[in-house]
Design an enzyme around this catalytic site. Structure first.
Site, PDB file in Angstrom:
ATOM      1  N   ASP A 353       6.574  -6.291  -2.102  1.00 33.59           N
ATOM      2  CA  ASP A 353       5.771  -5.088  -2.063  1.00 33.59           C
ATOM      3  C   ASP A 353       6.777  -3.953  -2.294  1.00 33.59           C
ATOM      4  O   ASP A 353       7.957  -4.118  -2.012  1.00 33.59           O
ATOM      5  CB  ASP A 353       5.150  -4.995  -0.666  1.00 33.59           C
ATOM      6  CG  ASP A 353       4.414  -3.709  -0.449  1.00 33.59           C
ATOM      7  OD1 ASP A 353       3.565  -3.383  -1.273  1.00 33.59           O
ATOM      8  OD2 ASP A 353       4.713  -3.027   0.550  1.00 33.59           O
ATOM      9  N   ASP A 547       5.944  -4.966   4.052  1.00 35.18           N
ATOM     10  CA  ASP A 547       6.315  -4.224   5.254  1.00 35.18           C
ATOM     11  C   ASP A 547       5.265  -4.365   6.346  1.00 35.18           C
ATOM     12  O   ASP A 547       5.366  -3.761   7.400  1.00 35.18           O
ATOM     13  CB  ASP A 547       6.576  -2.745   4.938  1.00 35.18           C
ATOM     14  CG  ASP A 547       5.350  -2.058   4.367  1.00 35.18           C
ATOM     15  OD1 ASP A 547       4.357  -2.763   4.093  1.00 35.18           O
ATOM     16  OD2 ASP A 547       5.381  -0.837   4.203  1.00 35.18           O
ATOM     17  N   ASP A 551      -0.595  -5.460   4.109  1.00 37.34           N
ATOM     18  CA  ASP A 551      -0.149  -6.586   3.295  1.00 37.34           C
ATOM     19  C   ASP A 551      -0.613  -7.921   3.867  1.00 37.34           C
ATOM     20  O   ASP A 551      -0.306  -8.974   3.306  1.00 37.34           O
ATOM     21  CB  ASP A 551       1.384  -6.640   3.221  1.00 37.34           C
ATOM     22  CG  ASP A 551       1.951  -5.489   2.436  1.00 37.34           C
ATOM     23  OD1 ASP A 551       1.266  -5.041   1.506  1.00 37.34           O
ATOM     24  OD2 ASP A 551       3.063  -5.046   2.756  1.00 37.34           O
TER      25      ASP A 551
HETATM   26  P1  ADP Z   1       2.233  -0.134  -2.149  1.00 35.26           P
HETATM   27  O1  ADP Z   1       1.724  -1.265  -2.981  1.00 35.26           O
HETATM   28  O2  ADP Z   1       3.285   0.628  -2.873  1.00 35.26           O
HETATM   29  O3  ADP Z   1       2.638  -0.534  -0.781  1.00 35.26           O
HETATM   30  P2  ADP Z   1      -0.433   0.807  -1.313  1.00 35.26           P
HETATM   31  O4  ADP Z   1      -1.213  -0.366  -1.818  1.00 35.26           O
HETATM   32  O5  ADP Z   1      -0.279   0.942   0.159  1.00 35.26           O
HETATM   33  O6  ADP Z   1       1.012   0.910  -2.019  1.00 35.26           O
HETATM   34  O7  ADP Z   1      -1.075   2.122  -1.895  1.00 35.26           O
HETATM   35  C1  ADP Z   1      -1.269   2.287  -3.272  1.00 35.26           C
HETATM   36  C2  ADP Z   1      -1.576   3.693  -3.661  1.00 35.26           C
HETATM   37  O8  ADP Z   1      -2.783   4.141  -3.045  1.00 35.26           O
HETATM   38  C3  ADP Z   1      -0.520   4.700  -3.218  1.00 35.26           C
HETATM   39  O9  ADP Z   1       0.505   4.808  -4.171  1.00 35.26           O
HETATM   40  C4  ADP Z   1      -1.338   5.977  -3.130  1.00 35.26           C
HETATM   41  O10 ADP Z   1      -1.483   6.565  -4.385  1.00 35.26           O
HETATM   42  C5  ADP Z   1      -2.681   5.495  -2.654  1.00 35.26           C
HETATM   43  N1  ADP Z   1      -2.770   5.562  -1.183  1.00 35.26           N
HETATM   44  C6  ADP Z   1      -2.786   4.541  -0.325  1.00 35.26           C
HETATM   45  N2  ADP Z   1      -2.895   4.973   0.947  1.00 35.26           N
HETATM   46  C7  ADP Z   1      -2.914   6.312   0.898  1.00 35.26           C
HETATM   47  C8  ADP Z   1      -2.990   7.347   1.871  1.00 35.26           C
HETATM   48  N3  ADP Z   1      -3.038   7.078   3.175  1.00 35.26           N
HETATM   49  N4  ADP Z   1      -3.006   8.621   1.434  1.00 35.26           N
HETATM   50  C9  ADP Z   1      -2.944   8.898   0.129  1.00 35.26           C
HETATM   51  N5  ADP Z   1      -2.869   7.984  -0.829  1.00 35.26           N
HETATM   52  C10 ADP Z   1      -2.850   6.703  -0.474  1.00 35.26           C
HETATM   53 MG    MG Z   2       2.598  -1.269   1.254  1.00 31.23          MG
END
Ligand code: ADP
Ligand code: MG
Length: 651
Positions: A353, A547, A551
């Site tokens: 991730d 993390d 996930d």
């Molecule tokens: P990663 O795969 O990098 O861990 P996530 O799946 O958690 O990322 O989130 C993907 C995208 O969704 C983020 O890059 C963001 O654009 C949006 N996002 C997720 N959670 C939030 C939040 N709490 N506030 C704003 N945007 C969010």
């Molecule tokens: Mg994440």
């Protein structure tokens, strides 16, 4: 050999958990004494036999003294086992073999084997002694990790400080942690600052500086200053006791090799016993001179019985895995079961991730581009919508607007959409904060940005209001981690992220990942993982590293789920099979190395033990082996295998 722990409750009662694991020095000493006395008695018997010209039955009586002295427990266990219908335990095998050796001298044209009988029993005890010692040693080094168990908490109640058992402290109480003491419960520092030694939790020896307002987790050692802590969890929910539970239960998840060995032993032992019976009866029957040859073949058959004991395998393999898990935990790698050692050793694909795993997950706002309101208002809205979010992005947006907690603005109807963002009502407006996917769903006409970074768009009542650019940093350790994996032969390193393509590409290039996929929803991540699970080569496994924040589905789906422990993130500790306590991705390579070494040692033991035993069985059939060799093949191999197993502990 069956392990029995003789416990004496001389430790104080707060250590109840511990001492079922402690092999008492006392019992070890009394075992040594017993063995020494038997040796003396045996020597005395041999001298008497040489000096006086005794009848066979007189010799039997003399040798029965050391035999019964050392062998009584074994005989008793054998009888008990038989009563429970377990004929093929090692006690039974040893009893039959030695009783046979005692009786063989009464057969016509047979030599007496009295010293041999005593010696077999004696060596059997020596083997048990070593086993107990080795187990105690491994327990001890895992107990090193158990050092994180706190003994006492100084809690402030009604203006007084009293010492209580950490289990009696509730959430929200104030405790004092003095320099040199273990932090008993998780909490927040409310007064003072200090350095913490986290080595028992993370394997990291550099102290961590903490001060007022910082979170603190149980199991660390307070090095320098006196601090006051407000507890946020009770003892059972605190990091220290969770980790202790985890390590104590790790051995319950048996490795494939362990299950295989115990199955093997269940088949192998009866086979050897029947082979022994056949060996004793068939050749004399076919030789035409039964009475003349029976004693010789019986002697060979008895050697079969001594050799047939599967002790070396049954003991040393689990001990090896136990040692491997202990060794890993010393390095801040918690492996939840021996079965994950098998998987780790054969990992061929590692999927990461991005946020919080390869990057720090600590975003900083680098630009604010409002469309219809001012910067201040945009940050204000974003911070409020993220009020309850546990996502790293949420924390960053709250930090960018410090007045968020105090301005009294009302937030309600909060809805977090994983992989997209958050929607909430702030005062009387519906505000959406998230990526372009989210903007599309609410029909806001978003605008692209030429700044590099993660773009967080904001919409008010479906109208586009602008965006905030935030940036994260790649962990220093990440490039190292990918390199180390490649050098271990893990070719496929993949990053899955919900973030923008530009950001994903940048990180993938910097780290030289073999593949990346961006702009994924959590469900897409599972789909990609499924695809990769299908693509991997036979006999290779896939690890997912995350993390722990949203996930869980992927962690569960992977062959082995590895989570960043985030120094105490509950979600991660619970969802994953392996937890890296210090959040360093390079520990994945270390975990793989430890697992491979553990497996290698277990294999060495299996082949060594089987090899020596088969050799002695062949020699016994041919009539070349002696009872002494048979004893070595059994106990000698056990002792050597146990020593070899202990190497797994040294990571
Ligand atoms: P990663 O795969 O990098 O861990 P996530 O799946 O958690 O990322 O989130 C993907 C995208 O969704 C983020 O890059 C963001 O654009 C949006 N996002 C997720 N959670 C939030 C939040 N709490 N506030 C704003 N945007 C969010
Ligand atoms: Mg994440």
């Amino acid at each position: 050999m069956a392990h029995e722990h003789h416990h004496q409750d001389h430790e104080c009662c707060e250590h109840e958990h511990h001492h079922e694991h402690h092999h008492e020095d006392g019992s070890l000493k009394s075992q040594i004494l017993k063995i020494a006395i038997t040796v003396v008695l045996l020597i005395a018997a041999v001298i008497i036999e040489k000096k006086c010209n005794l009848a066979t039955w007189q010799m039997l009586l003399i040798y029965l003294i050391p035999y019964l002295f050392i062998g009584f427990d074994t005989l008793k266990e054998a009888a008990e086992g038989l009563a429970h219908g377990e004929a093929f335990n090692e006690h039974f095998l040893m009893s039959i073999a030695t009783i046979g050796a005692l009786c063989i001298g009464f057969l016509p044209s047979a030599e007496t084997q009295f010293p041999e009988a005593v010696f077999v029993m004696l060596f059997f005890q020596v083997g048990e002694l070593f086993e107990g010692y080795a187990e105690g040693k491994s327990r001890e080094s895992i107990a090193h990790l158990m050092d994180i168990r706190p003994d006492v908490a100084h809690v402030e109640r009604e203006g007084e400080t009293i010492d209580v058992n950490p289990e009696e402290v509730g959430v929200g109480e104030t405790i004092i942690v003095k320099p040199g003491e273990k932090v008993p419960l998780d909490g927040v520092v409310i007064e003072g600052s200090t350095a913490l030694n986290t080595v028992a939790l993370t394997g990291e020896s550099v102290p961590r500086e903490i001060s007022e307002g910082d979170e603190i987790i149980s199991g660390c050692v307070n090095l320098s200053g006196l601090i006051k802590v407000r507890t946020t969890k009770n003892f059972g929910e605190s990091t220290a006791s969770k980790i202790i539970d985890l390590v104590e239960n790790a051995t319950e998840n048996k490795s494939k090799s362990e299950t295989f060995i115990s199955k093997f032993a269940r088949i192998y032992t009866p086979i050897v016993v029947f082979a022994a019976i056949a060996l004793a009866l068939l050749p004399p029957l076919f030789s035409g001179d039964f009475t003349g040859t029976f004693a010789t073949w019986l002697y060979r058959a008895l050697m079969f019985l001594v050799v047939s004991c599967p002790c070396a395998l049954v003991i040393s393999v689990p001990l090896t895995f136990f040692g491997g898990i202990g060794g890993a935990s010393r390095k801040g790698i918690l492996v939840k079961g021996a079965n994950y050692m098998d998987v780790l050793a054969k990992v061929g694909t590692v999927v990461f991730d991005k946020t919080g795993t390869l990057t720090h997950g600590q975003f900083a706002v680098t630009a604010v581009h409002p469309e219809q309101c001012d910067e201040h208002h945009l940050l204000h809205l974003a911070a409020h919508v993220e009020h309850f979010s546990t996502h790293p992005i949420g924390a960053a947006l709250r930090d960018a607007f410090p007045d968020e907690a105090t301005d009294g603005c009302k937030v309600s109807e909060v809805e977090e959409i994983a992989g997209q963002g958050i929607r909430a009502r702030v005062e009387d407006k519906i505000v959406c904060v998230g990526n372009t996917k989210m903007m599309d769903t609410v029909g806001a006409k978003w605008r692209d940005c030429d700044h590099f970074g993660t773009i967080i768009h904001v919409a008010i009542d479906g109208e586009y209001a602008g965006h905030i650019v935030i940036n994260d940093r790649v962990k220093d350790d990440s490039a190292e981690a990918i390199k180390a994996l490649k050098s271990l032969g893990v070719e496929r390193t993949v990053m899955l992220t919900g973030d923008r393509k530009e950001v994903g590409e940048d990180v993938a290039k910097k780290l030289q990942l073999s593949e990346y996929h961006a702009e994924l929803l959590p469900a897409d991540k599972v789909q990609y993982l499924e695809k990769m699970l299908n693509q991997k080569t036979e006999g290779q496994y896939l690890a997912f590293v995350g993390d722990g924040i949203n996930d869980a589905p992927v962690l569960a789906r992977a062959d082995v789920g590895i989570a960043m422990g985030g120094l105490g993130s509950d979600a991660a500790i619970e969802a994953a099979d392996v937890v890296l306590m210090d959040d360093k991705p390079s520990k994945i390579a270390l975990a793989i190395r430890i697992a491979r070494r553990t497996l290698r040692i277990a294999k060495q033991n299996v082949w060594f033990a089987i090899g020596v035993k088969v050799l002695v069985l062949v020699l016994a059939t041919l009539g070349v082996a002696t009872m002494w060799m048979a004893v070595f093949a059994d106990v000698g191999v056990t002792v050597l295998a146990v020593f070899n197993a202990m190497r797994a502990l040294k990571a």
